[in-house]
Motif scaffolding. Structure first.
Motif, PDB file in Angstrom:
ATOM      1  N   SER A   1      34.016  30.940  46.830  1.00  0.00           N
ATOM      2  CA  SER A   1      35.290  31.608  46.552  1.00  0.00           C
ATOM      3  C   SER A   1      35.239  32.574  45.371  1.00  0.00           C
ATOM      4  N   ILE A   2      34.100  32.735  44.742  1.00  0.00           N
ATOM      5  CA  ILE A   2      33.994  33.652  43.600  1.00  0.00           C
ATOM      6  C   ILE A   2      34.366  35.076  44.029  1.00  0.00           C
TER       7      ILE A   2
ATOM      8  N   LEU B   1      38.006  35.869  43.880  1.00  0.00           N
ATOM      9  CA  LEU B   1      38.548  36.170  42.560  1.00  0.00           C
ATOM     10  C   LEU B   1      38.592  37.688  42.356  1.00  0.00           C
TER      11      LEU B   1
ATOM     12  N   MET C   1      41.645  31.452  44.074  1.00  0.00           N
ATOM     13  CA  MET C   1      40.871  32.457  43.335  1.00  0.00           C
ATOM     14  C   MET C   1      41.509  33.846  43.365  1.00  0.00           C
TER      15      MET C   1
ATOM     16  N   LEU D   1      44.391  33.814  40.958  1.00  0.00           N
ATOM     17  CA  LEU D   1      43.964  33.887  39.559  1.00  0.00           C
ATOM     18  C   LEU D   1      43.504  35.295  39.184  1.00  0.00           C
ATOM     19  N   GLY D   2      42.754  35.934  40.075  1.00  0.00           N
ATOM     20  CA  GLY D   2      42.312  37.307  39.821  1.00  0.00           C
ATOM     21  C   GLY D   2      43.485  38.260  39.712  1.00  0.00           C
TER      22      GLY D   2
ATOM     23  N   PHE E   1      40.391  26.776  47.540  1.00  0.00           N
ATOM     24  CA  PHE E   1      39.764  27.631  46.535  1.00  0.00           C
ATOM     25  C   PHE E   1      39.786  29.099  46.942  1.00  0.00           C
ATOM     26  N   GLN E   2      39.673  29.378  48.240  1.00  0.00           N
ATOM     27  CA  GLN E   2      39.759  30.773  48.690  1.00  0.00           C
ATOM     28  C   GLN E   2      41.158  31.329  48.452  1.00  0.00           C
TER      29      GLN E   2
ATOM     30  N   ILE F   1      33.822  26.322  45.239  1.00  0.00           N
ATOM     31  CA  ILE F   1      33.882  27.268  44.118  1.00  0.00           C
ATOM     32  C   ILE F   1      32.891  28.406  44.342  1.00  0.00           C
TER      33      ILE F   1
END
Length: 194
Positions: free
Chosen positions: A114-115, A118, A50, A53-54, A46-47, A111
């Protein structure tokens, strides 16, 4: 960004993983490789996903704000760093009760930790990373470092308990690293960019 900056950024981002992993290790109490590797894998995954995706989202409109992109990158890094520093001063019981062996809990924690990554991906687009091949190196490093720091955190939590978690101040150091990188980006763009 230089290779060193990418590694430092990855370490800064992985500090949340380290802190959560230490707490999880305290709860696990003994080495259990399967849940430990599952947790480290998902934290690293997830790290890495994200920021990708960003970056994908921000790349589509980064050309519209090129004149202020360095300020946006600085603001994102300073905000995330400041938030991490603030969180590091909160007194929390590091032995909160949750089941770190549950896949649902692991994915939720992955999640949640990992925000911030992002937002880092958004700043990558503003820093001029234009191609998919250029983004793979930083996201790979971020995923690898997060995986490794998660395993280290789990082992530390199992071996040393709450005492070491408080002494490490992982979130404080991660926040400082992010703010320093953001400041460096801003200074380079304002004073050394032709």
């Amino acid at each position: 960004m230089t290779g060193l900056e990418i590694w430092l950024l990855a370490i800064g981002l992985a500090m949340d993983c380290l802190a959560v992993s230490i707490a999880s290790g305290i709860i696990l109490k003994r080495i259990q490789w399967r849940p430990m590797l599952v947790m480290a894998f998902f934290f690293g995954l997830f790290q890495a996903i994200m920021p990708l995706l960003g970056w994908l989202g921000a790349s589509t409109f980064s050309h519209l704000i090129e004149s202020v992109d360095h300020w946006i990158a600085f603001a994102i890094l300073a905000f995330l760093g400041g938030r991490m520093i603030k969180e590091s001063f909160k007194e929390e019981d590091c032995c909160q009760r949750f089941n770190p062996a549950s896949l649902k809990v692991v994915i939720t924690m992955a999640i949640a930790t990992s925000i911030d990554a992002l937002a880092i991906g958004v700043s990558f687009a503003f820093l001029g990373i234009k191609s998919c091949s250029s983004i793979l190196y930083p996201v790979g490093i971020i995923g690898f470092v997060s995986f490794l720091m998660s395993l280290i955190g789990l082992i530390f939590g199992i071996r040393f308990g709450c005492g070491i978690a408080r002494k490490l101040r992982a979130e404080l150091w991660g926040g400082i690293i992010l703010i320093l990188i953001g400041t460096k980006i801003l200074i380079e763009h304002l004073f050394f960019n032709n």
